[in-house]
Design a protein around this motif. Sequence first.
Motif, short mmCIF file in Angstrom:
data_model
loop_
_atom_site.label_atom_id
_atom_site.label_comp_id
_atom_site.label_asym_id
_atom_site.label_seq_id
_atom_site.Cartn_x
_atom_site.Cartn_y
_atom_site.Cartn_z
N ASN A 261 -2.94 -18.20 8.39
CA ASN A 261 -2.36 -19.43 7.84
C ASN A 261 -0.95 -19.70 8.35
OD1 ASN A 261 -4.70 -19.68 6.52
ND2 ASN A 261 -3.90 -19.36 4.46
N ARG B 122 5.61 -4.98 7.44
CA ARG B 122 6.87 -4.55 6.80
C ARG B 122 7.69 -3.71 7.79
NH1 ARG B 122 3.40 -4.15 2.24
NH2 ARG B 122 2.91 -1.97 2.62
N GLY C 203 -4.45 1.95 6.33
CA GLY C 203 -4.91 1.75 4.95
C GLY C 203 -3.82 1.31 4.00
N ARG C 204 -2.69 0.90 4.53
CA ARG C 204 -1.63 0.34 3.69
C ARG C 204 -1.50 -1.12 4.06
NH1 ARG C 204 0.27 3.26 -0.50
NH2 ARG C 204 2.18 2.06 -0.33
N GLY C 205 -2.03 -1.98 3.20
CA GLY C 205 -2.04 -3.41 3.51
C GLY C 205 -0.63 -3.94 3.78
N GLY C 206 -0.45 -4.56 4.92
CA GLY C 206 0.83 -5.18 5.26
C GLY C 206 1.89 -4.20 5.74
N ALA C 207 1.50 -2.90 5.88
CA ALA C 207 2.50 -1.90 6.29
C ALA C 207 3.08 -2.22 7.66
CB ALA C 207 1.87 -0.51 6.30
N ALA D 146 -16.92 4.91 14.86
CA ALA D 146 -15.51 4.52 14.98
C ALA D 146 -14.59 5.48 14.24
CB ALA D 146 -15.33 3.09 14.45
N ASP D 147 -15.01 5.93 13.07
CA ASP D 147 -14.19 6.87 12.29
C ASP D 147 -14.93 8.18 12.07
OD1 ASP D 147 -11.86 5.37 11.92
OD2 ASP D 147 -12.83 4.15 10.40
N LYS E 4 -13.81 10.90 6.29
CA LYS E 4 -13.98 10.88 4.83
C LYS E 4 -15.04 11.82 4.29
CE LYS E 4 -14.11 5.86 5.22
NZ LYS E 4 -14.58 5.42 6.51
#
Lengths: 828, 164
Positions: free
Chosen positions: A762, A696, A689-693, A584-585, A632
């Motif tokens: 949730n 936002r 890799g930026r949580g919630g980006a 996948a990566d 990586k």
Amino acid sequence: MVTRRTLYSWVLKKNVRWQLLLVLLVVVTVGIRVAPLELQKRIVNQAIGLGDMDLLVFYCLLFLASVLTASTLKFCINLLQAYIGQRTLKRMRTSLYEHILSLPLSFFRTIQPGQVINSLINELASISGFVGSAVSVPLINVCTLLAMGGYLFYLNPLLAGLSFVIYPLQIIVVPRLQKRANEANRHRVNVSRAISGSIGEVITGVHEVHGHAGFGLENEKFSGQAGQLLQANVRMNAYRYGIKFANNFFEHLGPFILFLVGGSMTIRGLFDLGALVAFLSAYSSLSEPWREMMDFYQLKEDSQVRYKNVMAAFDLAPEHRLVPVDRDLYRFRGEIELRSVSFRTPEGARLIEDINLHVRPGEMVALVGYSGSGKSTLAKVVAQLMPYTEGQAQLDGHDIRDLTKLDVAENLGMVPQHPFIFSGTVRDNLLYASHSSAVNRVPGFTPPDLDRVIEVVQQVGLFADILKFGSQAVISPAERPELAERFLAMRRLFRERFEAGFEGDIEFFDPKRYLDFGSIAQNIVFGDFTDRLARFEDAIRNKRFLAFLDQTGLDRILVDFGAVVAAATIPILRYAAQTPELYADSPIAREDMDEYAQVVAEMATRSETELKAASRSLLLRLALKFVPGRHKTVRMPEQLKERILLARAEFPEHLARSGPSTLQFYKADRYIESRSIRDNILFGQPRPGRGGALERISQQLIQLLIEEGVLESIVELGFEFQVGSMGEYLSGGQRQKIALARVFLKQPAIYVLDEATSALDNASQARVQNFLRTVRGKHTVISVVHRLDTVSHYDRIVVMKAGKIVESGPYDELMAAKGVLHDLVGTV
Amino acid sequence: MISSEQSETHECELDCNLRVLRDLPFFSGLPQELLRVMAYLCERETFAPGQAVFEEGQLAEGAVAVIGGSMAIEREGRKVGAVTTGMCAGGLALLGHYRWLYTLRAESETDCLFLLRRRLLPQLVAQPASLSAVARELVESVVFWDLQRLERGADGDMYGPGLL
């Protein structure tokens, strides 16, 4: 019932007009077919024998005209046969499909989709040839045989009698062989159906196959079944060719007798030569209709076998009528009454037992319990998806078993834990029930308007997903110039307001900065192809691009870098279990692994400059695909990034010098055709890799879309998002939200939710629970609930254990009683 | 303790992940090559302060190791503990399905390493000895946890792994 119809019933029904036309054509054709034979005799005996040139030309022209007419008529007959066959096939398929869809759900648990597909598409298709020819072929050939036979007796009764001696022999031998061929064919159909079922199963569950690397296992299974199919086909063909051999043999036995007897008669002057020629010609003309009769016999037998097998597979009566007859559609208030209801499997296991439950219209009931306690079975019994075996279950006083499918569909909406999503757009899926009501002409039905759809989509928490789909749509600025202009204006606004705040979340397109989440090729070009299907990896084949790399000296540097990447990546890929996740990566695709492994092996024995040209090319391609933010195994040196930025600045000029191209450079004032609306507004791409980006960014984008008045366009584009085959592009949560919205749009009296929110986050769960609170009193809700923190607001909690109801009452009461619910809440 | 810093000596993300995994007890019995594969299959994510990494009730899809920063453990909106740099949460999710019993919320900017079951478990399954080693470590940690709980004098009405 369609499965009880005989094959011959399809031949005439709704085809009488066409079959009569066919018969007419056949009669005319047979009449014309005899003419060339008589003309042959006259040409030899009268024209050639008497040396009459004019007569010869006249007869020859007549011969040509009769052959031409017979051929044209034969063409028309074939065309008509094919038409009759195909229209009957269509009717046969649609009738059977309609019947299959009406079969009980339990039937579909015993049959593979592949088997249904094979039956409907392949097995029935071969029957169409028989249906088209069922009347005409026997008729034309029997008539032809009689006409030719009569003509032969007219020429010489003795010879004619002798030549017909063979046919009874053939009639004895061929049917015996055909009987065995039929058995072999039946076996072949069964094997073919089993293999179709297996293929269907594997394709449906291909995720599991990938997940467990079950490629070898499945290949082994398939190979075994393919071997069985091979044997079955060989056996069936052996009998078929045996029949052909017998037919051929008997066919050539005739001339043997005729030459021997007819020749000796002619030598002895008992029979004139012209008559012998005409006799031989007429006899040879017998072989074609006879062969056609034999082929037709084979086709008939083969079709009978296939037809019986197909129909037998689906010979099951539907459990319920589809639509009400002689009465109006029921409209329920939502009352559910179960009295001593049990469900027993055919093997005798009781999944639910002695269930007594009364649910008032508008009541909200949660079904809870340990796994396997029978909650889902009970929900399915209420939804008429599982037929209860004991007791009585009623909806608004009507026994569930007596209700038609349409009664249930219009009054009850069921959302399963793993809802099915159809291929097509989000809109198609949301409005599936509405489209169905429209097709079923449900009285008083009005399709929901856009505002209503948006309202429901918001209620289930799908609105943000719709906006996401819409903002990820790719539009053509040529086709929608005004919209593209608006998005360009929003790009400027977004930069002014948020550039600094989103530095960490967005990788903005900046000609002076390296894109860590773009490939090296993309970084050099700093643009995209206008052709959306073009890929940067293919740049390796582009001569102009390669010339540029050579000119700047980047090619050697990139080959070296590719070698580093390959050397660091290949050992990991080779050691690991081969799963899709592994690649996948990965900068190296699974299919390229062996090639790169060879290159790495070559690198161990030669210096990089001594590598083969093909190996160097592979390493260059690997380097061009390398994305530092994603791959990586190697850290990309800063010097290389700087070098690429220098090359980027030179590339446009190089490209302009070498002619036109399909590349579009990233420019702040230009809409990027191949990029999504979101990327165009951002003029960049979200950093993974930026949580919630994404959330936002999405929040600010929505705000901007509202301000600029383009929200509706984005929503429309979102509704048009193609969900892929069986919704493969949707997450589990999105699938559940679509299924919930689909049912909420229908507004039935009763909602049955079977762990319908288990995959929701949730916030979305809370939205759905809020929505259910708003319908309390107006719609009945039965909800199978796994998460016990969401049940406190239900009117009643029904606790199940081992297929029985062990507790029932309001949440607070049951908790205070410290019974099973209390234990469940304590342990879950 | 593990360090979040990707050193200036050109250490790639894979090597950095490897250092993190080596320090996790349940991976201690794995061969180096497999550990490298695991490191390759991990995913990194950075969370802003106040942001939920997982929420209570959400399906647990794997474990999460904190590379830098700290996360609060919240139950029904109340902080009951913390996961800080070098610690890991959700190890059991590598082997089986369950829902998070608590919410993990970043207290400061937090770098996490995600060890997702769908990515890692097939690799362990392919090497039964390694799978056993991980299971052994997990069993030991659960038993140790249960022992601590019992010694603290847990509520007799509550079920716990050691009592089941």
